[in-house]
Design an enzyme around this catalytic site. Sequence first.
Site, mmCIF file in Angstrom:
data_model
loop_
_atom_site.group_PDB
_atom_site.id
_atom_site.type_symbol
_atom_site.label_atom_id
_atom_site.label_comp_id
_atom_site.label_asym_id
_atom_site.label_seq_id
_atom_site.Cartn_x
_atom_site.Cartn_y
_atom_site.Cartn_z
ATOM 1 N N LYS A 277 0.842 -1.196 0.000
ATOM 2 C CA LYS A 277 0.000 0.000 0.000
ATOM 3 C C LYS A 277 0.875 1.243 0.000
ATOM 4 O O LYS A 277 2.012 1.208 0.469
ATOM 5 C CB LYS A 277 -0.860 0.023 1.277
ATOM 6 C CG LYS A 277 -2.009 -0.950 1.290
ATOM 7 C CD LYS A 277 -2.795 -0.824 2.581
ATOM 8 C CE LYS A 277 -3.950 -1.806 2.626
ATOM 9 N NZ LYS A 277 -4.963 -1.605 1.578
ATOM 10 N N ARG A 351 -10.314 -11.508 1.778
ATOM 11 C CA ARG A 351 -11.140 -12.579 1.204
ATOM 12 C C ARG A 351 -10.427 -13.935 1.297
ATOM 13 O O ARG A 351 -11.069 -14.972 1.374
ATOM 14 C CB ARG A 351 -11.521 -12.217 -0.234
ATOM 15 C CG ARG A 351 -10.355 -12.050 -1.163
ATOM 16 C CD ARG A 351 -10.694 -11.211 -2.396
ATOM 17 N NE ARG A 351 -10.887 -9.786 -2.066
ATOM 18 C CZ ARG A 351 -11.199 -8.863 -2.955
ATOM 19 N NH1 ARG A 351 -11.370 -9.178 -4.231
ATOM 20 N NH2 ARG A 351 -11.361 -7.605 -2.575
HETATM 21 N N1 BES Z 1 -8.116 -3.679 4.352
HETATM 22 C C1 BES Z 1 -8.281 -3.260 2.999
HETATM 23 C C2 BES Z 1 -9.578 -2.466 2.798
HETATM 24 C C3 BES Z 1 -9.655 -1.146 3.507
HETATM 25 C C4 BES Z 1 -9.237 0.022 2.892
HETATM 26 C C5 BES Z 1 -10.193 -1.066 4.775
HETATM 27 C C6 BES Z 1 -9.321 1.225 3.554
HETATM 28 C C7 BES Z 1 -10.282 0.145 5.447
HETATM 29 C C8 BES Z 1 -9.847 1.295 4.842
HETATM 30 C C9 BES Z 1 -8.313 -4.483 2.084
HETATM 31 O O1 BES Z 1 -7.548 -5.545 2.486
HETATM 32 C C10 BES Z 1 -7.776 -4.048 0.761
HETATM 33 O O2 BES Z 1 -6.629 -3.699 0.693
HETATM 34 N N2 BES Z 1 -8.608 -4.107 -0.273
HETATM 35 C C11 BES Z 1 -8.211 -3.748 -1.580
HETATM 36 C C12 BES Z 1 -8.826 -4.732 -2.539
HETATM 37 C C13 BES Z 1 -8.256 -4.696 -3.924
HETATM 38 C C14 BES Z 1 -6.773 -5.011 -3.914
HETATM 39 C C15 BES Z 1 -8.989 -5.682 -4.788
HETATM 40 C C16 BES Z 1 -8.685 -2.317 -1.831
HETATM 41 O O3 BES Z 1 -9.681 -1.904 -1.244
HETATM 42 O O4 BES Z 1 -8.038 -1.609 -2.591
HETATM 43 MN MN MN Z 2 -5.519 -5.391 1.837
#
Ligand code: BES
Ligand code: MN
Length: 496
Positions: A277, A351
């Site tokens: 990230k 997931r």
């Molecule tokens: N934990 C994150 C989602 C999230 C983002 C929660 C901001 C709280 C605040 C999750 O694991 C994630 O990174 N999701 C990705 C999915 C994508 C890679 C398909 C996302 O939301 O970008």
């Molecule tokens: Mn994630």
Amino acid sequence: MRIDVKCISDVHAKSDLLVVNHYEDEKSLGEAARSADRALGGIITRLVKDGEISGKLGKITLIHCEGRLKAKKLAVVGMGKREKVDLDTVRCAGAAIVNKAREIKAGSIATVVHGAGKGGLDVKDAAKALVEGAVLGVYRFCGYAKEKELPDFKVDNLLIIECDKNKMRSIRAGAELGRIIAEAENHARDLVNEPSNRLTPSAFAKLAVKIAKVNKLKVAVLDPKKEGMGALLSVAKGSDEPPKLVAIEYRGNPGSKEKIALVGKGITFDSGGISLKPSKNMEEMKTDMAGAAAVLGIMSLLSDLKPKKNVIGIMPLTENMPSGHATKPGDVITSLSGYTVEVINTDAEGRMILADAITYAKKRGATRIIDIATLTGGCIVALGDAASGVIGNDDEMIGSLIKTGNDCGQKMWRLPLYDEYKEAIKSSVADLKNSSGTGKAQPSIGAAFLAKFVGDTPWAHMDIAGTAYFTKACKYLAEGATGVPVRTIIEWLINS
Ligand code: BES
Ligand code: MN
Ligand code: ZN
């Protein structure tokens, strides 16, 4: 904060702060405000006339009683417009009261049940919401500073007063229920606010075992390696912290084969893994275990509330970290279900761990599944922090959960699970892939992935990415973790 209920009229209640209320745009005073007004020589009436007591929701006007009442000070709390009053109004009033008491260092509060007089709300529900608002409203995360700004003043006592003897039983029941639920929510909030170096998967599991033991619930801490939980392991591979899967079981209806599984995403820190990230706001990813925290909060009070349901709480716990051992995009892993998954994006890790936890839930005989997860940034794009997203395969469950959520101040909104989303995660090298790679419709794509593991079991998925954590205070909640959706699920378990 101790909570008591007493049959006494407001003018006789001894306390540092006595609380009555007033509604916006109302000319006449409610019953309790009227009797206090009489004892105080009509000052409330005058302040309403002058516009100083506006009745705006959460606004508090303080009056010094100077011996004319048993209480030292009187607070008139604004309830907003009468036609708009609901239980969330009462929660806001409850929070405003305790925060004002803290501000003026009033250690004891005596308050009427707001919303149950002129507001027309059921007295038990209103008492419950009042206590919820107060207990949720005083909550602050303690933190670890050596130098605290000010020694925090604690409100010792919240006394709920009512002069009608016939209402006592309802008020007592409502207040007790509100206290138990709000304390469990605060417990979940504490876990979410905790930094990830302190709340590791092992620390979380240890705490879960302690809570289960205190409540005499059956608990298992599983080693995902021994269980063949390849999807959970694929996320844990990059971390030095060992992953865990905790299952806690409550049997409130031993004669029944029904078993509701509550599955909570427990990523104690989500760096994204190799699909790292950006660093901006990455610290918020310590909250990526809010689903698991909610599940533990719920399990912690079932022995007290004794709903006639069988419930199993399942918490897959791990960090998601990059390293030389970490799973890489393009890797193919075998999940507990036997389905293989092509990992397109290591940041779509929630997931993965839920897939194995859901499979495990089915092995343990779950007849209905609710999973709770901070799953997608896309859910925040769609709904902001106003509502959680709900997706699933069972209209009845989804409908009743959304209705319960909306009734108890935790709004929820249904998002679709079209076949197109299932198509989008078909892989050329595995049974499915963990991301479509397009960034479109993320909440639905995430749910479509989970649906494959759920199969035909009735199921609802809650995406709480936007609602689990507030960066600024909102209504009765201080900044930080919210405890969503503890209250909703408990109400649902009691009533459905
Ligand atoms: N934990 C994150 C989602 C999230 C983002 C929660 C901001 C709280 C605040 C999750 O694991 C994630 O990174 N999701 C990705 C999915 C994508 C890679 C398909 C996302 O939301 O970008
Ligand atoms: Mn994630
Ligand atoms: Zn995550």
